[in-house]
Write a protein that holds these residues in place. Structure first.
Motif, PDB file in Angstrom:
ATOM      1  N   ASP A  32       0.830  -1.208   0.000  1.00  0.00           N
ATOM      2  CA  ASP A  32       0.000   0.000   0.000  1.00  0.00           C
ATOM      3  C   ASP A  32       0.861   1.254   0.000  1.00  0.00           C
ATOM      4  O   ASP A  32       0.543   2.238  -0.677  1.00  0.00           O
ATOM      5  CB  ASP A  32      -0.956   0.002   1.194  1.00  0.00           C
ATOM      6  N   MET A  33       1.954   1.231   0.765  1.00  0.00           N
ATOM      7  CA  MET A  33       2.879   2.371   0.764  1.00  0.00           C
ATOM      8  C   MET A  33       3.437   2.594  -0.635  1.00  0.00           C
ATOM      9  O   MET A  33       3.485   3.726  -1.123  1.00  0.00           O
ATOM     10  CB  MET A  33       4.036   2.131   1.742  1.00  0.00           C
ATOM     11  N   MET A  34       3.865   1.507  -1.266  1.00  0.00           N
ATOM     12  CA  MET A  34       4.445   1.619  -2.603  1.00  0.00           C
ATOM     13  C   MET A  34       3.414   2.135  -3.597  1.00  0.00           C
ATOM     14  O   MET A  34       3.709   3.015  -4.408  1.00  0.00           O
ATOM     15  CB  MET A  34       4.989   0.254  -3.046  1.00  0.00           C
ATOM     16  N   PHE A  92       0.930  -2.380  -7.730  1.00  0.00           N
ATOM     17  CA  PHE A  92       2.335  -2.463  -7.320  1.00  0.00           C
ATOM     18  C   PHE A  92       3.248  -2.595  -8.535  1.00  0.00           C
ATOM     19  O   PHE A  92       4.291  -1.946  -8.596  1.00  0.00           O
ATOM     20  CB  PHE A  92       2.558  -3.649  -6.376  1.00  0.00           C
ATOM     21  N   ASP A  93       2.889  -3.447  -9.489  1.00  0.00           N
ATOM     22  CA  ASP A  93       3.712  -3.613 -10.689  1.00  0.00           C
ATOM     23  C   ASP A  93       3.947  -2.272 -11.374  1.00  0.00           C
ATOM     24  O   ASP A  93       5.065  -1.960 -11.792  1.00  0.00           O
ATOM     25  CB  ASP A  93       3.065  -4.605 -11.665  1.00  0.00           C
ATOM     26  N   ARG A  97       7.589  -0.262 -11.273  1.00  0.00           N
ATOM     27  CA  ARG A  97       8.205   0.093 -12.559  1.00  0.00           C
ATOM     28  C   ARG A  97       8.482   1.596 -12.625  1.00  0.00           C
ATOM     29  O   ARG A  97       9.565   2.024 -13.009  1.00  0.00           O
ATOM     30  CB  ARG A  97       7.296  -0.350 -13.714  1.00  0.00           C
ATOM     31  N   GLU A  98       7.522   2.420 -12.213  1.00  0.00           N
ATOM     32  CA  GLU A  98       7.684   3.878 -12.290  1.00  0.00           C
ATOM     33  C   GLU A  98       8.674   4.435 -11.272  1.00  0.00           C
ATOM     34  O   GLU A  98       9.348   5.414 -11.557  1.00  0.00           O
ATOM     35  CB  GLU A  98       6.320   4.545 -12.086  1.00  0.00           C
ATOM     36  N   ASN A  99       8.753   3.817 -10.106  1.00  0.00           N
ATOM     37  CA  ASN A  99       9.548   4.390  -9.016  1.00  0.00           C
ATOM     38  C   ASN A  99      10.865   3.673  -8.749  1.00  0.00           C
ATOM     39  O   ASN A  99      11.723   4.231  -8.071  1.00  0.00           O
ATOM     40  CB  ASN A  99       8.713   4.419  -7.738  1.00  0.00           C
ATOM     41  N   VAL A 100      11.022   2.467  -9.234  1.00  0.00           N
ATOM     42  CA  VAL A 100      12.248   1.718  -8.971  1.00  0.00           C
ATOM     43  C   VAL A 100      12.927   1.314 -10.258  1.00  0.00           C
ATOM     44  O   VAL A 100      14.021   1.763 -10.565  1.00  0.00           O
ATOM     45  CB  VAL A 100      11.969   0.480  -8.075  1.00  0.00           C
ATOM     46  N   THR A 101      12.267   0.464 -11.036  1.00  0.00           N
ATOM     47  CA  THR A 101      12.894  -0.100 -12.233  1.00  0.00           C
ATOM     48  C   THR A 101      13.304   0.977 -13.230  1.00  0.00           C
ATOM     49  O   THR A 101      14.445   0.988 -13.694  1.00  0.00           O
ATOM     50  CB  THR A 101      11.938  -1.105 -12.919  1.00  0.00           C
ATOM     51  N   ASP A 102      12.397   1.868 -13.585  1.00  0.00           N
ATOM     52  CA  ASP A 102      12.696   2.900 -14.579  1.00  0.00           C
ATOM     53  C   ASP A 102      13.604   3.984 -14.050  1.00  0.00           C
ATOM     54  O   ASP A 102      14.119   4.794 -14.808  1.00  0.00           O
ATOM     55  CB  ASP A 102      11.399   3.519 -15.119  1.00  0.00           C
ATOM     56  N   LYS A 103      13.836   4.023 -12.724  1.00  0.00           N
ATOM     57  CA  LYS A 103      14.700   5.046 -12.114  1.00  0.00           C
ATOM     58  C   LYS A 103      16.171   4.631 -12.127  1.00  0.00           C
ATOM     59  O   LYS A 103      17.036   5.449 -11.951  1.00  0.00           O
ATOM     60  CB  LYS A 103      14.280   5.307 -10.653  1.00  0.00           C
ATOM     61  N   THR A 104      16.425   3.320 -12.268  1.00  0.00           N
ATOM     62  CA  THR A 104      17.805   2.840 -12.211  1.00  0.00           C
ATOM     63  C   THR A 104      18.478   2.858 -13.546  1.00  0.00           C
ATOM     64  O   THR A 104      17.958   3.107 -14.552  1.00  0.00           O
ATOM     65  CB  THR A 104      17.854   1.410 -11.637  1.00  0.00           C
TER      66      THR A 104
END
Length: 104
Positions: A32-34, A92-93, A97-104
């Motif tokens: 929920d936080m994510m 969550f997916d 993707r928007e906050n972790v995967t695409d940021k790296t």
């Protein structure tokens, strides 16, 4: 304000946030936080790991999670996490993707 005082204030605020999430509000689910904020407890532990590694201190994902959670992550998860709904997982997916995967 001098730099050292700023660091100490920021560290105190971080400890208060960690305590709030771990002691005062453990029922708030990471998913929920994510989904709402774009970060969760695991993100905070990963940021600790990255900060340590940036300073030449070896810290694994599991070590960072144990440092943040105050216990092995699997223990905390068994005590506090609930099963996510299909809707939560889908959101969550997208959030991951928007906050972790695409940021790296």
């Amino acid at each position: 304000m001098d730099r050292q005082t700023q660091i100490e204030i920021e560290a105190a605020a971080f400890r208060k946030l960690r305590n709030h999430l771990m002691v005062e509000r453990p029922e708030v689910q990471n998913i929920d936080m994510m989904n709402l904020a774009g970060f969760c407890r695991n993100c905070l532990s990963r940021w600790m790991q990255e900060a340590a590694n940036d300073r030449g201190i070896e810290m694994t994902k599991d070590q960072a999670r144990e440092a943040f959670y105050g216990m092995p992550y699997d223990d905390w998860k068994a005590q506090n996490q609930t099963e996510a709904s299909p809707e939560q997982r889908q959101a969550f997916d997208t959030a991951f993707r928007e906050n972790v995967t695409d940021k790296t």
